[in-house]
Design a protein around this motif. Sequence first.
Motif, mmCIF file in Angstrom:
data_model
loop_
_atom_site.group_PDB
_atom_site.id
_atom_site.type_symbol
_atom_site.label_atom_id
_atom_site.label_comp_id
_atom_site.label_asym_id
_atom_site.label_seq_id
_atom_site.Cartn_x
_atom_site.Cartn_y
_atom_site.Cartn_z
ATOM 1 N N SER A 78 18.945 -5.746 2.972
ATOM 2 C CA SER A 78 17.645 -5.272 2.497
ATOM 3 C C SER A 78 16.744 -4.968 3.694
ATOM 4 O O SER A 78 16.622 -5.775 4.607
ATOM 5 C CB SER A 78 17.011 -6.332 1.613
ATOM 6 N N VAL A 79 16.122 -3.799 3.673
ATOM 7 C CA VAL A 79 15.246 -3.350 4.755
ATOM 8 C C VAL A 79 13.882 -3.018 4.169
ATOM 9 O O VAL A 79 13.794 -2.403 3.108
ATOM 10 C CB VAL A 79 15.824 -2.106 5.469
ATOM 11 N N THR A 80 12.824 -3.426 4.853
ATOM 12 C CA THR A 80 11.458 -3.108 4.448
ATOM 13 C C THR A 80 10.763 -2.371 5.580
ATOM 14 O O THR A 80 10.709 -2.874 6.695
ATOM 15 C CB THR A 80 10.660 -4.380 4.116
ATOM 16 N N GLU A 81 10.283 -1.184 5.299
ATOM 17 C CA GLU A 81 9.448 -0.438 6.247
ATOM 18 C C GLU A 81 8.049 -0.421 5.647
ATOM 19 O O GLU A 81 7.829 0.129 4.574
ATOM 20 C CB GLU A 81 9.971 0.981 6.447
ATOM 21 N N SER A 82 7.112 -1.051 6.329
ATOM 22 C CA SER A 82 5.779 -1.187 5.762
ATOM 23 C C SER A 82 4.733 -0.437 6.578
ATOM 24 O O SER A 82 4.941 -0.128 7.749
ATOM 25 C CB SER A 82 5.402 -2.665 5.660
ATOM 26 N N GLY A 83 3.621 -0.169 5.924
ATOM 27 C CA GLY A 83 2.495 0.460 6.600
ATOM 28 C C GLY A 83 2.697 1.909 6.974
ATOM 29 O O GLY A 83 2.165 2.366 7.975
ATOM 30 N N ILE A 84 3.459 2.651 6.166
ATOM 31 C CA ILE A 84 3.672 4.076 6.447
ATOM 32 C C ILE A 84 2.474 4.827 5.874
ATOM 33 O O ILE A 84 2.203 4.757 4.684
ATOM 34 C CB ILE A 84 4.995 4.562 5.840
ATOM 35 N N GLU A 85 1.778 5.543 6.721
ATOM 36 C CA GLU A 85 0.561 6.242 6.325
ATOM 37 C C GLU A 85 0.594 7.668 6.839
ATOM 38 O O GLU A 85 1.028 7.910 7.961
ATOM 39 C CB GLU A 85 -0.670 5.542 6.893
ATOM 40 N N HIS A 140 -6.072 14.802 1.357
ATOM 41 C CA HIS A 140 -5.383 13.756 0.597
ATOM 42 C C HIS A 140 -4.493 12.950 1.522
ATOM 43 O O HIS A 140 -3.991 13.452 2.530
ATOM 44 C CB HIS A 140 -4.571 14.367 -0.545
ATOM 45 N N TYR A 141 -4.284 11.710 1.127
ATOM 46 C CA TYR A 141 -3.673 10.726 2.002
ATOM 47 C C TYR A 141 -2.715 9.862 1.188
ATOM 48 O O TYR A 141 -2.934 9.637 0.000
ATOM 49 C CB TYR A 141 -4.830 9.891 2.567
ATOM 50 N N VAL A 142 -1.649 9.376 1.824
ATOM 51 C CA VAL A 142 -0.734 8.445 1.163
ATOM 52 C C VAL A 142 -0.441 7.300 2.116
ATOM 53 O O VAL A 142 -0.353 7.485 3.333
ATOM 54 C CB VAL A 142 0.576 9.134 0.702
ATOM 55 N N SER A 143 -0.341 6.111 1.551
ATOM 56 C CA SER A 143 0.048 4.917 2.288
ATOM 57 C C SER A 143 1.055 4.176 1.424
ATOM 58 O O SER A 143 0.819 3.983 0.224
ATOM 59 C CB SER A 143 -1.179 4.034 2.548
ATOM 60 N N PHE A 144 2.192 3.790 2.021
ATOM 61 C CA PHE A 144 3.190 3.095 1.207
ATOM 62 C C PHE A 144 4.081 2.191 2.045
ATOM 63 O O PHE A 144 4.177 2.335 3.257
ATOM 64 C CB PHE A 144 4.053 4.094 0.419
ATOM 65 N N ASN A 145 4.680 1.235 1.354
ATOM 66 C CA ASN A 145 5.737 0.390 1.893
ATOM 67 C C ASN A 145 6.986 0.738 1.107
ATOM 68 O O ASN A 145 6.929 0.859 -0.113
ATOM 69 C CB ASN A 145 5.436 -1.089 1.700
ATOM 70 N N MET A 174 -0.257 4.009 -2.355
ATOM 71 C CA MET A 174 -1.624 4.417 -2.651
ATOM 72 C C MET A 174 -1.829 5.855 -2.205
ATOM 73 O O MET A 174 -1.416 6.227 -1.103
ATOM 74 C CB MET A 174 -2.607 3.512 -1.906
ATOM 75 N N THR A 175 -2.436 6.650 -3.081
ATOM 76 C CA THR A 175 -2.822 8.010 -2.693
ATOM 77 C C THR A 175 -4.331 8.113 -2.810
ATOM 78 O O THR A 175 -4.969 7.415 -3.577
ATOM 79 C CB THR A 175 -2.166 9.082 -3.581
ATOM 80 N N GLN A 176 -4.869 9.029 -2.079
ATOM 81 C CA GLN A 176 -6.314 9.203 -2.077
ATOM 82 C C GLN A 176 -6.628 10.662 -1.943
ATOM 83 O O GLN A 176 -5.946 11.394 -1.264
ATOM 84 C CB GLN A 176 -6.867 8.442 -0.879
#
Length: 158
Positions: free
Chosen positions: A50-57, A65-70, A156-158
């Motif tokens: 299992s791999v987690t890549e976090s804080g991708i913005e 418009h903006y996206v932030s996701f893990n 999250m999108t904005q």
Amino acid sequence: MKKFLVFVLVFLLGAGAGAAGLIFGDPSLLSHAPKPVVEALPYNPLTAVSVTESGIESNLGSSGHYVSFNVEFDVALAALTSQGGSKAGAEGGSGTGSPVLDARIRNDLINLARSTPYHEFTASGGLSTFKTQVRTVLESIFGPNTIGPIYFSSLMTQ
């Protein structure tokens, strides 16, 4: 005039020495060939990591418009290690255990987000389409059929 000719000669010699150093010293610097992909290695949930890549913005494809996701995903162990990652590093909580591989994954996912227009992202089925595109990006790094389920633990999108 003499100073100018000396300057040009020194410049050309320096440029030639630099080019020769790149070509003969480490030719891999000139090729952008990715590491070899693990071929025909099916994903096995019993041995996957299992791999987690976090804080991708990133900004989305359309302005404003903006996206932030893990993103969390499972990858075949052999595919992970063939690209420089490690099981111990991935189980540490975040990433693949290789800063270079983590940077490549993050860069490719940011490029994907930048090429995705906001209206496609928020349309009906847009998140499923984005998840499919994330799978394509990850399989381009690790190899075909090496990626298991993909989850967005935060989005999250904005």
